[in-house]
Design an enzyme around this catalytic site. Structure first.
Site, PDB file in Angstrom:
ATOM      1  N   GLN A  68     -19.277  43.508   7.590  1.00  0.00           N
ATOM      2  CA  GLN A  68     -20.044  44.063   6.472  1.00  0.00           C
ATOM      3  C   GLN A  68     -20.823  42.996   5.712  1.00  0.00           C
ATOM      4  O   GLN A  68     -21.967  43.222   5.310  1.00  0.00           O
ATOM      5  CB  GLN A  68     -19.111  44.818   5.528  1.00  0.00           C
ATOM      6  N   HIS A  84     -26.328  31.901  10.834  1.00  0.00           N
ATOM      7  CA  HIS A  84     -26.162  31.106  12.049  1.00  0.00           C
ATOM      8  C   HIS A  84     -24.932  30.199  11.990  1.00  0.00           C
ATOM      9  O   HIS A  84     -24.545  29.622  13.023  1.00  0.00           O
ATOM     10  CB  HIS A  84     -27.404  30.236  12.295  1.00  0.00           C
ATOM     11  N   GLU A 114     -49.870  25.385  -4.759  1.00  0.00           N
ATOM     12  CA  GLU A 114     -50.823  26.298  -5.417  1.00  0.00           C
ATOM     13  C   GLU A 114     -50.205  26.995  -6.634  1.00  0.00           C
ATOM     14  O   GLU A 114     -50.441  28.184  -6.879  1.00  0.00           O
ATOM     15  CB  GLU A 114     -51.385  27.315  -4.424  1.00  0.00           C
TER      16      GLU A 114
END
Length: 384
Positions: free
Chosen positions: A281, A340, A365
């Site tokens: 879960q 992972h 930016e």
């Protein structure tokens, strides 16, 4: 309805083209370029052949003549494979090229846009300085008029394509610090005496996107190279960054999507305790959160793109898109590494590269703090 179908069909074709390009010409070399911090100039020449280097440029200047929805789609697909290439593509299109497209005179457009749109030339854009990052009004680089010329002295830092770029649009102070009409934009070609680049900056992520400093030592630039009027540069830059934020948002979207997809694949392959780890879960819910936030980010970006395509004000919406999408990219890439496990900390899987590349999106930016400042300023105008 017919127009909508046609637009959807065009967007699908654009997505397929960008996806195929990324898989064929970018994917095999991603880690090699990243390890060597190699800027693949020839790849960008190839992208010029596909129309990716002049996406927003009208066809009369040899551009693709597409809109922001197509631009977002191309950046999404390219960045999903490699954020570095997406960053350079965004900088070339939305900053240097779009500055000339938006504010230059016709003679300047005819001279520079065809070269930029076809990638015969690669463009750079210079605003940031060592002492003025978010404080864009505090530029120290100056231009002093001398007859028909301006003498420029100073430097710019964190400039994409500073070394390999063939032409740069740079903002230089021609008036007092802090004066919004005290900055002027110049077009400066590579090889101009007194105009040089520094060494490549060694970066955490986005390593295949070339970054370096620009230096100006009594650089003489003719007044014909001024974009717009003397003193218009700061206002031009602020307007340009509205669109630039959409670029970084789309870049963030692609990185987030790439990180999400590799986590999804891994979670459906990796088994522990006799089941796929996706079925735990905690992992399943984490990936569900990733998917939801990516979709929410895309909706904000698409809204901003629609406003740009229909020539409406986009300051607040582009800041929201950039802020949210960039933070989502960091969060999703972080979760991807975690899904992972130990393998996410190695270069054998792509998760670690998405993790490194994503952080720049919250800085370049306009930092996330600057985006919140812009958003707050805009929504305050709506107070009844």
């Amino acid at each position: 309805m017919i127009l909508q179908i046609q637009q959807n069909e065009q967007l699908a074709l654009v997505r397929d083209s960008a996806r195929q390009f990324a898989r064929e010409f970018i994917m095999p070399y991603v880690m090699e370029w990243d390890d060597k911090q190699f800027f693949p100039v020839e790849l960008f020449k190839k992208m010029g052949e596909y129309g990716f280097m002049g996406i927003l440029v009208p066809e009369r200047y040899q551009g693709a003549g597409l809109g922001y929805q197509e631009y977002i789609t191309i950046l999404d697909e390219i960045s999903k494979v490699c954020g570095s290439i997406g960053l350079s593509l965004a900088a070339h299109n939305s900053l240097c090229t779009n500055h000339i497209l938006s504010f230059a005179n016709e003679e300047q457009k005819e001279k520079y846009l065809p070269k930029l749109a076809t990638a015969e030339w690669i463009g750079a854009w210079g605003l940031t300085e060592t002492g003025s990052g978010s404080d864009a009004g505090g530029l120290a680089t100056t231009a002093v008029q001398d007859g028909d010329y301006f003498i420029i002295n100073g430097s710019k830092t964190f400039i994409t394509h500073a070394i390999s770029g063939d032409v740069a649009v740079v903002m230089v102070r021609t008036g007092n610090k802090g004066d919004k009409h005290g900055v002027t934009a110049f077009i400066i070609e590579k090889g101009t005496p007194g105009f040089t680049a520094g060494k490549k900056i060694d970066k955490l992520g986005m390593r295949a996107s070339e970054t370096a400093s620009l230096f100006f030592d009594n650089c003489r630039i003719h007044k014909n190279q001024v974009i717009g009027e003397v003193g218009d540069g700061f206002v031009q830059a602020l307007k340009l960054l509205d669109g630039g934020r959409i670029s970084i948002a789309a870049l963030s979207l692609g990185i987030a999507r790439g990180a999400y997809e590799c986590a999804l694949r891994y979670a459906n392959e990796r088994e522990q305790f006799n089941q796929k780890i996706f079925d735990f879960q905690d992992v399943g819910f984490t990936i569900a959160d990733m998917a939801t936030k990516i979709d929410a980010a895309e909706l904000l970006i698409r809204r901003a793109g629609h406003l740009k395509d229909t020539s409406q004000k986009v300051t607040k919406e582009s800041a929201m898109a950039k802020y949210y999408a960039s933070e989502v990219a960091v969060e999703v890439s972080n979760h991807s590494v975690q899904v992972h496990g130990g393998y996410g900390f190695t270069k054998d899987y792509p998760a670690e590269k998405y993790f490194r590349d994503a952080k720049l999106c919250t800085i370049g930016e306009g930092t996330s703090a600057i985006q919140k400042m812009v958003i707050a300023r805009e929504i305050k105008k709506d107070v009844p």
